[in-house]
Structure formats: structure tokens, C-alpha cells
Scaffold this motif. Structure first.
Motif, PDB file in Angstrom:
ATOM      1  N   GLN A 193     109.235 -89.141 -18.004  1.00 52.30           N
ATOM      2  CA  GLN A 193     108.218 -89.463 -18.997  1.00 52.30           C
ATOM      3  C   GLN A 193     107.350 -88.277 -19.373  1.00 52.30           C
ATOM      4  OE1 GLN A 193     106.351 -93.004 -17.128  1.00 52.30           O
ATOM      5  NE2 GLN A 193     107.348 -94.197 -18.737  1.00 52.30           N
ATOM      6  N   GLY A 194     107.427 -87.197 -18.616  1.00 54.55           N
ATOM      7  CA  GLY A 194     106.623 -86.033 -18.933  1.00 54.55           C
ATOM      8  C   GLY A 194     105.147 -86.229 -18.685  1.00 54.55           C
ATOM      9  N   ARG A 384      98.852 -88.146 -25.418  1.00 57.05           N
ATOM     10  CA  ARG A 384      99.967 -88.308 -24.497  1.00 57.05           C
ATOM     11  C   ARG A 384     100.502 -89.727 -24.634  1.00 57.05           C
ATOM     12  NH1 ARG A 384      95.868 -87.232 -19.491  1.00 57.05           N
ATOM     13  NH2 ARG A 384      94.776 -89.223 -19.483  1.00 57.05           N
ATOM     14  N   ILE A 385     101.746 -89.921 -24.224  1.00 55.43           N
ATOM     15  CA  ILE A 385     102.401 -91.199 -24.517  1.00 55.43           C
ATOM     16  C   ILE A 385     101.799 -92.366 -23.741  1.00 55.43           C
ATOM     17  CG2 ILE A 385     104.556 -90.065 -25.129  1.00 55.43           C
ATOM     18  CD1 ILE A 385     105.686 -90.981 -22.439  1.00 55.43           C
ATOM     19  N   ASN A 392     106.745 -95.147 -27.448  1.00 60.47           N
ATOM     20  CA  ASN A 392     107.988 -94.601 -28.000  1.00 60.47           C
ATOM     21  C   ASN A 392     108.965 -95.717 -28.317  1.00 60.47           C
ATOM     22  OD1 ASN A 392     109.248 -95.298 -25.567  1.00 60.47           O
ATOM     23  ND2 ASN A 392     109.535 -93.199 -24.881  1.00 60.47           N
ATOM     24  N   ASN A 418     112.200 -83.731 -22.337  1.00 60.17           N
ATOM     25  CA  ASN A 418     111.278 -83.491 -21.221  1.00 60.17           C
ATOM     26  C   ASN A 418     112.011 -82.904 -20.022  1.00 60.17           C
ATOM     27  OD1 ASN A 418     109.188 -84.566 -22.712  1.00 60.17           O
ATOM     28  ND2 ASN A 418     109.210 -86.554 -21.700  1.00 60.17           N
ATOM     29  N   TYR A 431     113.935 -88.656 -22.027  1.00 59.62           N
ATOM     30  CA  TYR A 431     112.927 -88.708 -23.077  1.00 59.62           C
ATOM     31  C   TYR A 431     112.994 -87.379 -23.835  1.00 59.62           C
ATOM     32  CZ  TYR A 431     110.238 -92.810 -21.395  1.00 59.62           C
ATOM     33  OH  TYR A 431     109.822 -94.066 -21.031  1.00 59.62           O
ATOM     34  N   ASN A 433     111.417 -85.269 -27.528  1.00 61.50           N
ATOM     35  CA  ASN A 433     110.371 -85.230 -28.545  1.00 61.50           C
ATOM     36  C   ASN A 433     110.982 -84.685 -29.833  1.00 61.50           C
ATOM     37  OD1 ASN A 433     107.910 -85.896 -26.789  1.00 61.50           O
ATOM     38  ND2 ASN A 433     108.836 -84.192 -25.692  1.00 61.50           N
ATOM     39  N   GLN A 437     107.040 -84.304 -32.855  1.00 58.92           N
ATOM     40  CA  GLN A 437     106.425 -84.678 -31.586  1.00 58.92           C
ATOM     41  C   GLN A 437     106.296 -86.186 -31.388  1.00 58.92           C
ATOM     42  OE1 GLN A 437     105.829 -82.360 -29.057  1.00 58.92           O
ATOM     43  NE2 GLN A 437     107.053 -81.245 -30.565  1.00 58.92           N
ATOM     44  N   SER A 439     107.763 -89.215 -29.399  1.00 57.32           N
ATOM     45  CA  SER A 439     108.572 -89.424 -28.208  1.00 57.32           C
ATOM     46  C   SER A 439     109.672 -90.435 -28.517  1.00 57.32           C
ATOM     47  CB  SER A 439     107.706 -89.932 -27.053  1.00 57.32           C
ATOM     48  OG  SER A 439     108.503 -90.258 -25.933  1.00 57.32           O
ATOM     49  N   GLU A 441     113.158 -92.193 -26.582  1.00 58.72           N
ATOM     50  CA  GLU A 441     113.958 -92.361 -25.378  1.00 58.72           C
ATOM     51  C   GLU A 441     115.420 -92.574 -25.758  1.00 58.72           C
ATOM     52  OE1 GLU A 441     114.325 -95.378 -21.492  1.00 58.72           O
ATOM     53  OE2 GLU A 441     112.611 -95.518 -22.872  1.00 58.72           O
TER      54      GLU A 441
END
Length: 617
Positions: A193-194, A384-385, A392, A418, A431, A433, A437, A439, A441
Motif C-alpha cells: 500500500q505504500g 495519501r491513500i 483506489n 509501490n 499497487y 500510481n 498519481q 492509486s 491496484e
């Protein structure tokens, strides 16, 4: 006798389901019958009936052994302890038209996808494969390919998992599909997930779609930051989702009961009406009476589910770059019209000037929109996600080979991963980007793994909770609701009725300094905690969460006020999960006693005396 008792319990469980859902016939799907026979053949080949070197009544003239339970009796009991509707075709007295179905409760299915054949194995060993291949009417599993991937997931970061899940389930009609906690934390989850030191509880929901899930994360680390209160659908990011529902009017009634009325009056003629609501996390959800895909077949096992997700929309800064990415993934431009210009008024943007591209990914439409007027605001630099809202979407494949090809396509289209793809038995994920940018999956999963990863309906109690304990105290206050509301929402003077420690507001909220997003710092004996207001609906309800310093995990509270004549009934609920396993019961008792004392000895007299003094009585 034991075996017959097992079968009887299985049949009774099935009859209960038929009666509760108005189902008149149940038939094993041919693909499941074939899979069962193949599993049976492999199991019986290892038993003494096949390997003992002698003949018996269990073998036919060709030496093929058949028995109804080639495994241990207890294994047989576990396999059929509950009726699982997933392998069956369920029909009602009047089969619904395409895209239309009655509202129904989710099935009582179990985690095991085990079917009971409709014929004796001896009769199917030779014939079933030939019969299934000859038939042109047998149901087939949806199988996306790398050339035409399916959108199989929309993931959402939520503040209160139980509340958001209830909204989707009771308001729209989605069915529970399990959840996970242990798999959603640790080094592997962080890499995928970063996110640093990620930890969350995840629940899944399914609708009528063939292979799709709603995935909801309640993040413990990093904590989800609140969606800005003034966010609009033209702001850059994942913007909204669209759902088709079987009963448009009844759905709006249910959503209004859940405090989500339509933002405007519905638009469109009868049979083709649209409305828009916001869910508890602020996500815009378009409600569709008409099905933009004309009633896609969907899942045979969930044919009675009353909802299907039909679209997800991205508000993008550059449509050409988004189109190039989706074209590179292999998505096909959709021939279906998703919406008309007048629908922009549903979410408060009447007359908006846009350019868009719509793609079909399985039985979900993906819409990229560039708002020319009004232009949307960009995401914060530190976005951030895990921030509240849609985090996403996922495109899926059914094999590792197709997944590898899809991953290569994404990278050639400009996506940055990621990490490298991570694979487990039966599935894998990465994941990435996209060039702007967003996200995205990319996952693959075998059909056998669906039930372990939230693509098959399960009972609501078969999933881990974010918070495992709750306490509730109610007090009656001889003062009007507004007087009580003014006291409980005044952060700076909270200590005057708490009776211990100190409190002060450290971050202003909206509307008003003590509203949503405001934070208060509590200094209590032995600890210092920071609380954040997440819902502010004067003068009846506000919710908060402890974002720092709590002795618990997923520590949340809700205070609701109800007028009763000139008096107020105030209910305070606290939910939490203990950090030390096994300590929850004692902590719940102690916290309940302390909360009751605060309400009756602190808050109640403070509000009543203050109101009497102010009113001169």
C-alpha cells in the motif's frame, strides 16, 4: 445415523433459506457440479476403495469407486454444516427481468464453497464433462483477460467501519462478504500500500456484479485524515460511485432514515431517475433507477441482490493523460451512455462544462472527467491513500500470467509501482500510481480464493471487528436540548463537568470552532489524550475519535440528544478494542462505571444549574 443427521441439518438449513427469500427452486450449477466431481475423483483415488487391490461393492464394472464421503465423518459434517447458496442457481416464482430484483437479506452462507451433487457420483464420472461442454445454456464464470481487464474493486478509507458498512448494507442492499485484520498490517501490507507501519481492519461487501467487491478500510496507522468539509465532485481525485438499485423510491427512503437524503430532487423521467447522496464518509453516491449497462447478467448466486455497482468517476486534471493510461491498460471505450449534462446538478454543479471518457471494465463503467468550469482543486501535497474517501480502484485477472501481462501494460502506460508484485497461493497484488498519481491496484485471484478475499457473500458475524467492546450510558437532564448541546460541545470548559484534569481546544473546526475537525487536548490523571470531532449535527448528535494517547485501539464515541418535552435524554456510547488481549471485559466494566458517574454527578447537574441560572428560574 451420524451421516443422516448431517444431511438432515443441511436440508433444513436450505429450506429455511428458501422460505425466507421466496425461492421456489434450487439447482446445482453445472460448473460447480463438475468441480465437485473432480474434487471427489481426486479424493477417492487416494482411498482404500481404489488402492486396496481388491474388488468390492463400492466399485463399478470398470473399477471406478464411488462413495458419498471419501474423507472422515467429521470433515463431512464441517463441509455441510450450513447451506451455501453460492454453487446454486436460485429461482423465485416470477423470475425478475434483467437488471431488476427484489430486496433480500444476504444469504447465511459459510466460508466453504461445498456443494452436494444432484446425482450419484457413479452417474456423473463419465458423463458430466461431455454434457457440460456440449450445452450452450450452462452458466459460465466471468473470466477477465489481460487484454480486457475487469474492474473488480472500489476501496474506501472510512472513519467508522461499522457505521459505513451499515449504510451500504441497509441503505443500498449490498451483502457482507467477510473481512480481515491480520492480513492488513505488517511489512507486506506496508510495502504493497505504500504506507508506513500500516495497520487497518478491512471489510468487504458484494452486490449483484459478477466479480466485484466494495472494500472498506478503517486505518489505525496511519490514521485517516478527514475529508475536507467543502469537497466537491470536481475536486481532483476519485470523485463518486454510481449504483443501480432495484427499487429507487424504497432506496431513497432507507437512505433518508440513515441521515442521507438526496442532495437535490431526483432528475429524469419515471424509470430513468437519478439522485445523489453522500455516505457517512462524504463520498458522493449516484443512485440509478435505470441500468446504464442494460441489466448485465451479474452473479447467478446473487441474482436476488437488489444493488449493483455500475460506475466509478475520477475527476482528473488532464483527460488526455488519463485516457492514454486506460487505453494502455486495454480498457474498451463504452458504447453505453453513462449520464446526461443535466445530471451534474445532482451533486451541486449545474451547468458544469466537462470533457469525459467512459470505459467498460467488466460490468462496471470507469469515467474520467476533466472539469473545465468550474475547475476543481488539486489534492493536498501530503495526500495519501489512507485519507478519508475513495482510496483506489482495482483491475483484476484470473491468472498470474494475465496479471503479469496487465502489470506490464500498466508500466508501459506510465504507471509507477509501490513495489514489485507480491504473490501468495491463489492470488497476487501490486499497487501502482498512474501518471497523474491516482492509486490503482492490479490483482489476480483464482476462483477458489474468492471466498477468502471477500468476493463471496458470508454472514455478517464472520469477520473481525475494528472495535470489539462497547459501553452505553443514558441520563435524563431537566433542561432543553440546546442547553445540553452547548455544554457538551464547549471543549474549553469540558473539565468543569468532567471533574478531573483539564481540557482545551487546540484545533478549530467547522461550522464553528468546536465543530467537525476540531480537536481537544485532555489531560487526565496518568495520561494525555487528543480527541477529534468527526460528526457535528447540531443539536442532536456528534461523534469523536481519540487520535492520540488512548489506552485503546479504534477508540470512538458518540453523544446523541433527544428532546422529551422540556427535558433532554442524552446517550453516550463508547466503542474500543483493548490493546491487551483478554483485558476488554474488565476495562469495559471500569469505563462504564466511570462514564455513568461523570454523566450523573458531573454533566447533569452542570447543565441543569447553568440553565436555571441563565433562565432565572
Amino acid at each position: 445415523m451420524f451421516q443422516e443427521e448431517c444431511r438432515l441439518a443441511y436440508v433444513m438449513d436450505r429450506l429455511h433459506l428458501l422460505r425466507s427469500r421466496g425461492i421456489t427452486s434450487v439447482e446445482v450449477r453445472a460448473d460447480e457440479q463438475l468441480a465437485h466431481t473432480q474434487r471427489y475423483t481426486a479424493q477417492v483415488a487416494r482411498t482404500v476403495w481404489s488402492t486396496g487391490g481388491c474388488t468390492s461393492r463400492y466399485q463399478d464394472a470398470d473399477g471406478v469407486a464411488s462413495t458419498d464421503r471419501p474423507a472422515a465423518s467429521l470433515a463431512y459434517r464441517r463441509a455441510i454444516r450450513r447451506f451455501d447458496p453460492e454453487p446454486y442457481e436460485l429461482r423465485t416464482a416470477a423470475a425478475p427481468a434483467a437488471g431488476v430484483g427484489p430486496v433480500n437479506r444476504p444469504p447465511r452462507g459459510v466460508t466453504r464453497a461445498v456443494s452436494t451433487p444432484t446425482s450419484h457420483p457413479r452417474q456423473t464420472l463419465r458423463d458430466l464433462s461431455r454434457e457440460s461442454s456440449m450445452s450452450t445454456t450452462l452458466p459460465t464464470s466471468y473470466r477477465p483477460t489481460s487484454e480486457h481487464p475487469s474492474l473488480c474493486q472500489v476501496a474506501v478509507s472510512v472513519i467508522d467501519l461499522a457505521r459505513t458498512e451499515r449504510w451500504f448494507r441497509e441503505g443500498l442492499g449490498f451483502w457482507p462478504a467477510g473481512g480481515a485484520r491480520a492480513r492488513m498490517r505488517g511489512p507486506l501490507a506496508s510495502v504493497v500500500q505504500g504506507l508506513p507501519r500500516v495497520a487497518s481492519t478491512c471489510w468487504w461487501l458484494v452486490g449483484r456484479n459478477e466479480w466485484f467487491q466494495l472494500e472498506m478500510f478503517q486505518f489505525e496507522r496511519p490514521l485517516a485524515r478527514l475529508m475536507p468539509p467543502d469537497r466537491t465532485p470536481n475536486d481532483i481525485g476519485y470523485s463518486r460511485i454510481g449504483v443501480w438499485v432495484a427499487d429507487f423510491d424504497e432506496t431513497l427512503i432507507r437512505l433518508a432514515r440513515l441521515a442521507s437524503p438526496p442532495l437535490t430532487a431526483p432528475v429524469g423521467p419515471p424509470g430513468a431517475r437519478r439522485a445523489c447522496v453522500r455516505n457517512p464518509d462524504g463520498v458522493f453516491v449516484e443512485i440509478m433507477e435505470d441500468d446504464p449497462l442494460g441489466g448485465a447478467a451479474g452473479s447467478a448466486a446473487r441474482a436476488t441482490c437488489s444493488v449493483a455497482l455500475r460506475s466509478v468517476t475520477l475527476s482528473v486534471p488532464d483527460l488526455a493523460r488519463s485516457a492514454a493510461f486506460f487505453d494502455g491498460l486495454g480498457l474498451a471505450r463504452s458504447a453505453a451512455a453513462l449520464r446526461a449534462p443535466e445530471h451534474e446538478s445532482l451533486w451541486g454543479l449545474p451547468g458544469a462544462q466537462t470533457r469525459s471518457a467512459v470505459y467498460q471494465a467488466g460490468d462496471v463503467l470507469v469515467e474520467a472527467v476533466q472539469y473545465l468550469d468550474p475547475v476543481g482543486r488539486d489534492r493536498p501535497a501530503d495526500h495519501r491513500i489512507s485519507d478519508q474517501g475513495i482510496l483506489n480502484i482495482a483491475f483484476g485477472a484470473r491468472s498470474r500470467r494475465d496479471h503479469d501481462d496487465l502489470y506490464q501494460r500498466a508500466c508501459r502506460a506510465g504507471a509507477v509501482p509501490n513495489s514489485k508484485p507480491r504473490h501468495l497461493p491463489g492470488g497476487g497484488v501490486v499497487y501502482v500510481n498512474d501518471p497523474q498519481q491516482f492509486s490503482v491496484e492490479l490483482l489476480w485471484m483464482s476462483a477458489k480464493s474468492d471466498k477468502h478475499w471477500g468476493f463471496s457473500a458470508k454472514p455478517a458475524d464472520r469477520r473481525p471487528k475494528a472495535d470489539t467492546h462497547a459501553i452505553e450510558q443514558t441520563v435524563r437532564i431537566a433542561a432543553p436540548v440546546q442547553a445540553a448541546w452547548d455544554v457538551i460541545t464547549d471543549h474549553d470548559n469540558m473539565a468543569s463537568w468532567l471533574g478531573i484534569g483539564s481540557a482545551r481546544r487546540i484545533v478549530d473546526g467547522t461550522p464553528g470552532r468546536d465543530g467537525r475537525g476540531s480537536q481537544r487536548l485532555l489531560k487526565l490523571p496518568g495520561t494525555t489524550a487528543t480527541e477529534q470531532v468527526v460528526t457535528f449535527e447540531p443539536p442532536t448528535i456528534y461523534r469523536y475519535r481519540v487520535i492520540n494517547g488512548s489506552p485503546f485501539v479504534c477508540h470512538q464515541g458518540e453523544i446523541s440528544l433527544r428532546a422529551d418535552g422540556d427535558e433532554t435524554e442524552l446517550t453516550w456510547t463508547i466503542r474500543f478494542r483493548p490493546k491487551v488481549v483478554g483485558s476488554g471485559h474488565l476495562l469495559r466494566i471500569g469505563l462504564s462505571v466511570a462514564l455513568g458517574r461523570v454523566l450523573r454527578s458531573g454533566l447533569k447537574p452542570h447543565v441543569e444549574i447553568g440553565h436555571a441560572t441563565h433562565s432565572g428560574t
